[in-house]
Design a protein around this motif. Structure first.
Motif, PDB file in Angstrom:
ATOM      1  N   THR A 246      18.762 -24.671  24.775  1.00  4.12           N
ATOM      2  CA  THR A 246      19.877 -23.738  24.897  1.00  4.12           C
ATOM      3  C   THR A 246      19.516 -22.472  25.648  1.00  4.12           C
ATOM      4  OG1 THR A 246      19.304 -22.878  22.698  1.00  4.12           O
ATOM      5  CG2 THR A 246      21.042 -24.554  22.829  1.00  4.12           C
ATOM      6  N   SER A 247      18.230 -22.240  25.887  1.00  7.74           N
ATOM      7  CA  SER A 247      17.819 -21.089  26.687  1.00  7.74           C
ATOM      8  C   SER A 247      16.530 -21.418  27.417  1.00  7.74           C
ATOM      9  CB  SER A 247      17.648 -19.838  25.816  1.00  7.74           C
ATOM     10  OG  SER A 247      16.690 -20.052  24.804  1.00  7.74           O
ATOM     11  N   GLN A 248      16.180 -20.561  28.357  1.00  9.30           N
ATOM     12  CA  GLN A 248      15.016 -20.808  29.202  1.00  9.30           C
ATOM     13  C   GLN A 248      13.717 -20.727  28.394  1.00  9.30           C
ATOM     14  OE1 GLN A 248      15.311 -18.811  32.948  1.00  9.30           O
ATOM     15  NE2 GLN A 248      13.078 -18.781  33.265  1.00  9.30           N
ATOM     16  N   LEU A 249      12.747 -21.585  28.764  1.00  3.64           N
ATOM     17  CA  LEU A 249      11.476 -21.647  28.057  1.00  3.64           C
ATOM     18  C   LEU A 249      10.368 -20.971  28.854  1.00  3.64           C
ATOM     19  CD1 LEU A 249      11.512 -25.415  26.967  1.00  3.64           C
ATOM     20  CD2 LEU A 249      12.310 -23.441  25.648  1.00  3.64           C
ATOM     21  N   LYS A 250       9.359 -20.506  28.143  1.00  7.55           N
ATOM     22  CA  LYS A 250       8.163 -19.986  28.803  1.00  7.55           C
ATOM     23  C   LYS A 250       7.365 -21.152  29.373  1.00  7.55           C
ATOM     24  CE  LYS A 250       6.869 -15.441  27.228  1.00  7.55           C
ATOM     25  NZ  LYS A 250       5.776 -14.627  26.652  1.00  7.55           N
ATOM     26  N   ASP A 251       6.860 -20.988  30.573  1.00  9.59           N
ATOM     27  CA  ASP A 251       6.165 -22.107  31.217  1.00  9.59           C
ATOM     28  C   ASP A 251       4.686 -21.831  31.449  1.00  9.59           C
ATOM     29  OD1 ASP A 251       6.292 -20.206  33.160  1.00  9.59           O
ATOM     30  OD2 ASP A 251       7.415 -21.412  34.610  1.00  9.59           O
TER      31      ASP A 251
END
Length: 327
Positions: A246-251
């Motif tokens: 549902t939201s951007q992830l740390k990569d």
């Protein structure tokens, strides 16, 4: 601090009681008119009982509803913070988690509907669990994970990452405390390395700070910064499993702690992965002549509950989940 932020008078009603089941907050009419709830209560051995006996036991079915909900329904409520322990799941067999947890989530939705009957703008926050012991935490996590889609209607506040790593000065004492201990080798100036032990101790300061950050930001744009990512879709092929969140992830992680692929025989499957914005791509490492058909993906349900490093871009931990992939 709430008053300073909101610029209006704030009243906090504390309705917390230990060892009280969730059904104590539901009205008797809602219980008696829904077979799914009756079956759920029967499974966890919760007698509905006679109505006249309710005032004699605060944990009786509908007891807290009679005490609090009737009063709260006439008050303008801005926010409900719900922290449910594992009272409802102590004796549930693992094979029944999905059905029972789904019924539990339905129970919660009924409770919140009654609490907010005259408070349509009320925000509901469900605190996941602040337990030090994995056996307690994972009980509720399994229930939440099995009914992820139903729980997504609420704002879940995770807490499993709020632990401090503390050096154990007296190892014998740490065993008596029954807290999670890790042993690590550290280098010294001498030729021999020495072993030290660490405890992971839950930080209630971090816990309170996170709750404050979430609930005082009433606008969606501010609030979503402090809400965790949850998986919303999965597409699986023989080569790659794509999870959408549902939201951007740390990569910026080299390895995902707490993410497991398990085949139908219970064996762990190795994998590599990539993260691109709100997508997690998982590549199972299997032999060419082996077909991967029935398996499970789980995150955040490992025994070492303190080590789970899949985060949103705003440093909020991803909600634990279980996904069953069938042929």
């Amino acid at each position: 601090k709430l008053y300073e932020s909101l610029k209006m008078p704030v009243a906090i009603i504390d309705g917390t009681l230990s060892k009280v089941h969730a059904d104590a907050w539901l009205s008797r009419d809602s219980v008696l008119n829904r077979q799914a709830i009756i079956k759920y209560l029967d499974y966890i051995c919760r007698p509905i009982g006679d109505e006249e006996l309710i005032p004699l036991n605060q944990d009786a079915v509908s007891a807290m509803y009679n005490t609090y909900n009737k009063i709260l329904s006439d008050i303008k409520i801005s926010c409900i913070i719900w922290s449910q322990g594992q009272s409802d799941f102590k004796s549930i067999d693992e094979k029944d988690y999905y059905n029972v947890s789904s019924a539990y989530c339905y129970l919660l939705s009924l409770i919140f509907s009654e609490l907010t009957l005259n408070n349509k703008d009320c925000l509901i926050y469900s605190i996941q669990e602040p337990f030090n012991d994995a056996s307690y935490a994972n009980t509720l996590r399994l229930a939440q994970a099995a009914a992820t889609y139903q729980l997504n209607s609420m704002n879940i506040i995770p807490t499993y990452d709020l632990y401090d790593k503390v050096l154990v000065e007296n190892p014998d004492e740490s065993k008596q405390l029954e807290l999670k201990v890790t042993t690590e080798e550290i280098e010294t100036e001498s030729e021999e390395d020495i072993e030290v032990e660490y405890n992971y101790v839950f930080s209630y300061d971090k816990y309170i700070e996170r709750i404050k950050k979430v609930i005082i930001n009433t606008s969606y744009e501010l609030k979503k910064q402090y809400l965790p990512a949850s998986y919303s879709n999965v597409v699986a092929t023989s080569e790659v499993i794509t999870l959408t969140f549902t939201s951007q992830l740390k990569d910026n992680i080299e390895e995902i702690d707490g993410l497991f692929l398990i085949d139908e025989e219970g064996n762990e499957i190795e994998y590599t992965f990539d993260i691109d914005r709100n997508h997690l791509y998982i590549y199972p490492v299997i032999e060419e002549d082996v077909e991967l058909s029935n398996y499970t993906i789980s995150y955040g349900l490992n025994e070492d509950i303190y080590i789970c490093n899949l985060l949103s871009s705003n440093d909020m931990p991803v909600l634990p989940f279980v996904i069953n992939i069938n042929e």
